[in-house]
Enzyme design. Structure first.
Site, PDB file in Angstrom:
ATOM      1  N   VAL A 153      48.075  29.832  48.371  1.00 34.36           N
ATOM      2  CA  VAL A 153      47.688  30.387  49.683  1.00 34.36           C
ATOM      3  C   VAL A 153      48.306  32.103  49.565  1.00 34.36           C
ATOM      4  O   VAL A 153      47.531  32.141  50.032  1.00 34.36           O
ATOM      5  CB  VAL A 153      47.848  29.482  50.981  1.00 34.36           C
ATOM      6  CG1 VAL A 153      47.670  29.734  52.211  1.00 34.36           C
ATOM      7  CG2 VAL A 153      46.169  27.959  50.608  1.00 34.36           C
ATOM      8  N   THR A 172      47.110  34.351  47.153  1.00 36.62           N
ATOM      9  CA  THR A 172      45.699  34.449  46.991  1.00 36.62           C
ATOM     10  C   THR A 172      45.978  35.958  48.770  1.00 36.62           C
ATOM     11  O   THR A 172      45.418  36.228  48.535  1.00 36.62           O
ATOM     12  CB  THR A 172      45.159  33.904  47.938  1.00 36.62           C
ATOM     13  OG1 THR A 172      44.956  33.045  46.781  1.00 36.62           O
ATOM     14  CG2 THR A 172      43.635  34.420  48.573  1.00 36.62           C
ATOM     15  N   GLU A 173      47.041  34.977  49.790  1.00 34.29           N
ATOM     16  CA  GLU A 173      47.244  36.298  51.002  1.00 34.29           C
ATOM     17  C   GLU A 173      47.318  37.357  50.812  1.00 34.29           C
ATOM     18  O   GLU A 173      47.240  38.138  51.664  1.00 34.29           O
ATOM     19  CB  GLU A 173      47.668  35.421  52.164  1.00 34.29           C
ATOM     20  CG  GLU A 173      46.869  33.963  52.605  1.00 34.29           C
ATOM     21  CD  GLU A 173      45.370  34.420  53.752  1.00 34.29           C
ATOM     22  OE1 GLU A 173      45.806  35.278  53.912  1.00 34.29           O
ATOM     23  OE2 GLU A 173      44.310  33.568  53.305  1.00 34.29           O
ATOM     24  N   SER A 174      48.414  37.493  50.612  1.00 40.69           N
ATOM     25  CA  SER A 174      49.315  38.553  49.890  1.00 40.69           C
ATOM     26  C   SER A 174      49.825  38.427  49.057  1.00 40.69           C
ATOM     27  O   SER A 174      50.958  39.528  49.426  1.00 40.69           O
ATOM     28  CB  SER A 174      50.624  37.699  51.357  1.00 40.69           C
ATOM     29  OG  SER A 174      51.721  37.394  50.828  1.00 40.69           O
ATOM     30  N   TYR A 199      37.565  32.838  48.699  1.00 37.23           N
ATOM     31  CA  TYR A 199      38.278  32.817  48.858  1.00 37.23           C
ATOM     32  C   TYR A 199      38.430  31.132  48.573  1.00 37.23           C
ATOM     33  O   TYR A 199      40.138  30.761  48.320  1.00 37.23           O
ATOM     34  CB  TYR A 199      38.536  32.773  50.422  1.00 37.23           C
ATOM     35  CG  TYR A 199      39.883  32.503  51.013  1.00 37.23           C
ATOM     36  CD1 TYR A 199      41.191  32.889  51.002  1.00 37.23           C
ATOM     37  CD2 TYR A 199      40.203  31.181  51.560  1.00 37.23           C
ATOM     38  CE1 TYR A 199      42.125  33.147  52.056  1.00 37.23           C
ATOM     39  CE2 TYR A 199      41.321  30.522  52.380  1.00 37.23           C
ATOM     40  CZ  TYR A 199      42.458  31.503  52.347  1.00 37.23           C
ATOM     41  OH  TYR A 199      43.668  30.931  52.730  1.00 37.23           O
TER      42      TYR A 199
END
Length: 190
Positions: free
Chosen positions: A71, A74-76, A171
């Site tokens: 996560v 993928t997010e940052s 996502y």
């Protein structure tokens, strides 16, 4: 006939100068180099940052560390100061309103500036991901809610049971694939 020789009707001798042995040694060295290079590239592309914080927070809720690492990636891409166009902040890209709700549920008070702090962001993000896992009961739907919001997931579940946004489908797929990579990376590091 000794072991270094082929039968007399064969044009090649089997000694250490044989081209086939050199070629095999070259292939073995190349394979070794590729393995080392790919390991190094995986370490660069899929870093294992903030492991101690992630592990501590995951252990509170029995979440898998590799899922949370995926996560964050993928997010940052592990950037503490990341801010999305939608206003999500930090490693786990929490909206300030979501972070405030999580903090309230946890009996904490936070400021929006704290969301760029790795420890605070991971603590709140893991809490929220665990909440979504409990609410929706599966990785797929929890991750979809993390990306698109709980309301969207509830509507999709009531409609046809399919994720309604292509961005959210991508996502979820990215996190599931990346989670497998992080499982391998973490296994090697243990």
């Amino acid at each position: 006939m000794n072991w270094k020789q082929k039968p007399k009707n064969s044009p090649q001798r089997w000694d250490s100068s044989n081209a086939q042995i050199k070629y095999a040694a070259f292939l073995l060295a190349a394979l070794f180099f590729i393995v080392l290079l790919s390991t190094a590239l995986y370490a660069i592309i899929f870093p294992v940052k903030y492991y101690d914080i992630v592990k501590r927070e995951c252990d509170k809720y029995t979440l898998d560390v590799s899922l949370v690492m995926s996560v964050i990636w993928t997010e940052s891409k592990f950037r503490e100061d990341a801010v999305s166009s939608a206003g999500a902040v930090g490693l786990m890209q929490l909206l300030p309103s979501t972070a405030a709700w999580c903090a309230k549920q946890m009996g904490e008070e936070i400021t929006s500036g704290q969301l760029k702090n790795a420890e605070c962001n991971i603590r709140l993000g893991v809490f929220y991901l665990n909440y979504l896992m409990d609410k929706f009961g599966s990785h797929k739907w929890a991750l979809a809610a993390y990306n698109a919001g709980e309301g969207a997931v509830l509507a999709w579940l009531n409609d046809n049971g399919e994720i309604g946004y292509s961005e959210t489908r991508n996502y979820v797929g990215t996190i599931i694939r990346t989670e497998k990579i992080y499982k391998m990376r973490l296994k090697v590091l243990k």
